[in-house]
Design a protein around this motif. Structure first.
Motif, mmCIF file in Angstrom:
data_model
loop_
_atom_site.group_PDB
_atom_site.id
_atom_site.type_symbol
_atom_site.label_atom_id
_atom_site.label_comp_id
_atom_site.label_asym_id
_atom_site.label_seq_id
_atom_site.Cartn_x
_atom_site.Cartn_y
_atom_site.Cartn_z
ATOM 1 N N PRO A 95 0.706 -1.362 0.064
ATOM 2 C CA PRO A 95 0.026 0.103 -0.118
ATOM 3 C C PRO A 95 0.953 1.318 -0.026
ATOM 4 C CG PRO A 95 -0.158 -1.199 2.190
ATOM 5 C CD PRO A 95 0.702 -2.160 1.076
ATOM 6 N N LEU A 96 2.069 1.270 0.156
ATOM 7 C CA LEU A 96 2.934 2.354 0.300
ATOM 8 C C LEU A 96 3.347 2.863 -1.136
ATOM 9 C CD1 LEU A 96 5.584 1.792 3.302
ATOM 10 C CD2 LEU A 96 3.269 2.996 3.345
ATOM 11 N N ARG A 97 3.058 1.863 -2.049
ATOM 12 C CA ARG A 97 3.099 2.270 -3.376
ATOM 13 C C ARG A 97 1.745 2.461 -4.167
ATOM 14 N NH1 ARG A 97 7.618 -1.835 -5.782
ATOM 15 N NH2 ARG A 97 7.345 -0.613 -7.726
ATOM 16 N N ALA A 98 0.851 2.982 -3.378
ATOM 17 C CA ALA A 98 -0.444 3.221 -4.085
ATOM 18 C C ALA A 98 -0.288 4.536 -4.617
ATOM 19 C CB ALA A 98 -1.419 3.197 -2.691
ATOM 20 N N THR A 99 -1.233 4.835 -5.683
ATOM 21 C CA THR A 99 -1.487 5.906 -6.493
ATOM 22 C C THR A 99 -2.269 6.748 -5.847
ATOM 23 O OG1 THR A 99 -0.761 5.064 -8.513
ATOM 24 C CG2 THR A 99 -1.850 7.037 -8.687
ATOM 25 N N ARG A 100 -2.159 8.264 -5.729
ATOM 26 C CA ARG A 100 -2.857 9.067 -4.931
ATOM 27 C C ARG A 100 -3.498 10.114 -6.054
ATOM 28 N NH1 ARG A 100 -1.943 10.192 0.287
ATOM 29 N NH2 ARG A 100 -4.042 11.594 0.289
ATOM 30 N N PRO A 101 -4.835 9.938 -6.532
ATOM 31 C CA PRO A 101 -5.314 10.790 -7.264
ATOM 32 C C PRO A 101 -5.549 12.013 -6.675
ATOM 33 C CG PRO A 101 -6.893 9.195 -6.705
ATOM 34 C CD PRO A 101 -5.761 8.818 -6.062
ATOM 35 N N LEU A 102 -5.647 13.170 -7.663
ATOM 36 C CA LEU A 102 -6.022 14.510 -7.000
ATOM 37 C C LEU A 102 -7.743 14.526 -6.959
ATOM 38 C CD1 LEU A 102 -4.041 16.754 -9.417
ATOM 39 C CD2 LEU A 102 -3.520 16.188 -7.170
ATOM 40 N N VAL A 103 -8.062 15.089 -5.864
ATOM 41 C CA VAL A 103 -9.507 15.348 -5.607
ATOM 42 C C VAL A 103 -9.793 16.559 -4.888
ATOM 43 C CG1 VAL A 103 -9.510 12.855 -4.686
ATOM 44 C CG2 VAL A 103 -8.941 14.666 -3.149
ATOM 45 N N ALA A 104 -11.003 17.051 -5.584
ATOM 46 C CA ALA A 104 -11.556 18.402 -5.090
ATOM 47 C C ALA A 104 -12.236 18.185 -3.625
ATOM 48 C CB ALA A 104 -12.647 18.679 -6.216
ATOM 49 N N ASP A 105 -12.667 17.269 -3.110
ATOM 50 C CA ASP A 105 -13.048 17.074 -1.785
ATOM 51 C C ASP A 105 -11.853 16.747 -0.700
ATOM 52 O OD1 ASP A 105 -14.314 16.390 0.563
ATOM 53 O OD2 ASP A 105 -16.340 16.167 -0.501
ATOM 54 N N PRO A 106 -11.534 17.850 0.068
ATOM 55 C CA PRO A 106 -10.384 17.429 0.921
ATOM 56 C C PRO A 106 -10.769 16.334 1.874
ATOM 57 C CG PRO A 106 -11.587 19.566 1.570
ATOM 58 C CD PRO A 106 -12.101 19.047 0.290
ATOM 59 N N ARG A 107 -11.855 15.740 2.237
ATOM 60 C CA ARG A 107 -12.130 14.865 3.133
ATOM 61 C C ARG A 107 -11.553 13.609 2.294
ATOM 62 N NH1 ARG A 107 -18.422 15.665 3.789
ATOM 63 N NH2 ARG A 107 -18.160 15.859 1.380
ATOM 64 N N LEU A 108 -11.348 13.361 1.274
ATOM 65 C CA LEU A 108 -11.202 12.032 0.525
ATOM 66 C C LEU A 108 -9.443 12.110 0.552
ATOM 67 C CD1 LEU A 108 -13.801 12.028 -2.669
ATOM 68 C CD2 LEU A 108 -13.794 10.642 -0.286
ATOM 69 N N GLN A 109 -8.976 10.756 0.994
ATOM 70 C CA GLN A 109 -7.685 10.689 0.854
ATOM 71 C C GLN A 109 -7.431 9.222 0.068
ATOM 72 O OE1 GLN A 109 -6.061 10.436 4.881
ATOM 73 N NE2 GLN A 109 -5.153 12.692 4.737
ATOM 74 N N VAL A 110 -7.802 9.451 -1.127
ATOM 75 C CA VAL A 110 -7.824 8.235 -2.051
ATOM 76 C C VAL A 110 -6.494 7.511 -2.116
ATOM 77 C CG1 VAL A 110 -8.526 7.071 -4.189
ATOM 78 C CG2 VAL A 110 -9.780 9.166 -3.058
ATOM 79 N N HIS A 111 -6.422 6.337 -1.905
ATOM 80 C CA HIS A 111 -5.115 5.289 -2.205
ATOM 81 C C HIS A 111 -5.439 4.319 -3.078
ATOM 82 C CE1 HIS A 111 -2.968 7.109 1.324
ATOM 83 N NE2 HIS A 111 -4.352 7.058 1.670
ATOM 84 N N ILE A 112 -5.085 4.240 -4.527
ATOM 85 C CA ILE A 112 -5.398 3.248 -5.587
ATOM 86 C C ILE A 112 -3.986 2.217 -5.463
ATOM 87 C CG2 ILE A 112 -5.924 2.705 -7.882
ATOM 88 C CD1 ILE A 112 -7.231 5.385 -8.259
ATOM 89 N N LEU A 113 -4.674 0.986 -5.118
ATOM 90 C CA LEU A 113 -3.515 -0.149 -5.069
ATOM 91 C C LEU A 113 -2.976 -0.391 -6.135
ATOM 92 C CD1 LEU A 113 -5.346 -2.402 -2.235
ATOM 93 C CD2 LEU A 113 -3.293 -0.583 -1.901
#
Length: 305
Positions: A95-113
């Motif tokens: 999971p440390l190599r997950a990709t972080r997409p840009l988001v407009a809502d600051p409540r979302l911390q998205v990690h794509i495995l």
């Protein structure tokens, strides 16, 4: 209408496939709520992923950022953002190599495995790595082969908690094309396979892979001349294709323990063909393993932050 979660989740689990989106509100390993929609990757542009996610989870969010751990085709080149492939041999998840997409809502911390890859022969998988991680979280001492049937069937070699390598067969997609778009559509269509016909054909093809191409048109002829039913035709077509797959994959299952992970009906066909061929094969429903893998990823991410 979706019901609100009484207590906000610690994190949100997401399984985002080509046709479906599934989400779970999580506190540790406990499921507070779950929802789904038909807004899979295949129906969205990159700009549509965040709104589709918020449609399901907005009322789970408070005033603080919430980690969102996502797997599947959301990380494909045509998905939200392309997540990398990790080369095998490796652990199923990092999971440390997950990709972080840009988001407009600051409540979302998205990690794509990330998915997995191998160079020789060239192959990739995406989404199945999370099922594999879920399986190993429950079976840490497993040594052998995992068979994950679906549109594309993945055969995965496991040793010492690592994915040593894998091989993809397009058997499910070939079946769909032949039964719905070739002349065999007139014989088979959407019929469910007859098990006796399936086992007979799979036994023939498992010992002689040439049976598959040689046995296709006779299915149409048998329907015209011998009264072959749609169910028998579906069984024979499935048997020829899966049996041929077993013949090619023999080094992956012969003298190895095999666990089949997938939808029950399709997995039962593979289990029947493998057992008939002499394999040590066991069947497991893959429905819960994605969530188990996402939970393992969330736990690892929490320990490092």
């Amino acid at each position: 209408m979706v019901s609100p979660v009484v207590t906000g989740p610690d994190w949100i689990a997401v399984d985002w496939g080509t046709t479906r989106l599934r989400v779970w509100a999580m506190q540790g390993s406990e499921v507070l709520d779950n929802r789904s929609s038909d807004k899979g990757m295949g129906s969205l542009t990159p700009e549509g992923f965040e709104p589709a996610l918020l449609e399901l989870v907005a009322d789970w969010l408070g005033d603080r950022p919430v980690p969102v751990i996502a797997c599947g085709m959301v990380g494909a080149r045509t998905g939200w953002v392309e997540a990398e492939y990790r080369p095998t041999p490796c652990t199923p998840l990092d999971p440390l190599r997950a990709t972080r997409p840009l988001v407009a809502d600051p409540r979302l911390q998205v990690h794509i495995l990330p998915g997995l890859s191998q160079i020789d022969p060239p192959d990739v998988l995406r989404g199945e790595e999370t099922q594999i991680a879920g399986f190993l979280a429950r079976n840490p001492d497993f040594e052998g082969t995992l068979c994950l049937p679906g549109t594309h069937c993945k055969w995965v070699r496991i040793a010492s908690g690592m994915v040593e390598g894998f091989h993809t067969f397009m058997t499910g997609e070939v079946y769909a094309l032949l039964s719905r778009q070739s002349v065999l559509r007139l014989t088979i269509g959407d019929a469910r396979p007859d098990m006796d016909s399936f086992l007979e054909a799979s036994a023939q093809a498992a010992t002689n892979a040439d049976m598959a191409p040689a046995g296709l048109f006779p299915l149409r002829a048998a329907a015209l001349l011998n009264g072959l039913t749609a169910e028998q035709g579906a069984g024979r077509l499935s048997g020829l294709l899966i049996g041929s797959e077993l013949a090619a994959a023999r080094p992956l299952w012969s003298d190895r323990r095999v666990v089949i992970i997938g939808a029950p009906e399709l997995s039962a066909l593979y289990a029947g063909a493998l057992t008939q061929a002499g394999a040590d094969a066991h069947q497991m429903d893959g429905g819960e393993l994605v969530l188990a893998g996402l939970t393992a990823a969330a736990s690892a991410l929490t320990r490092t932050t």
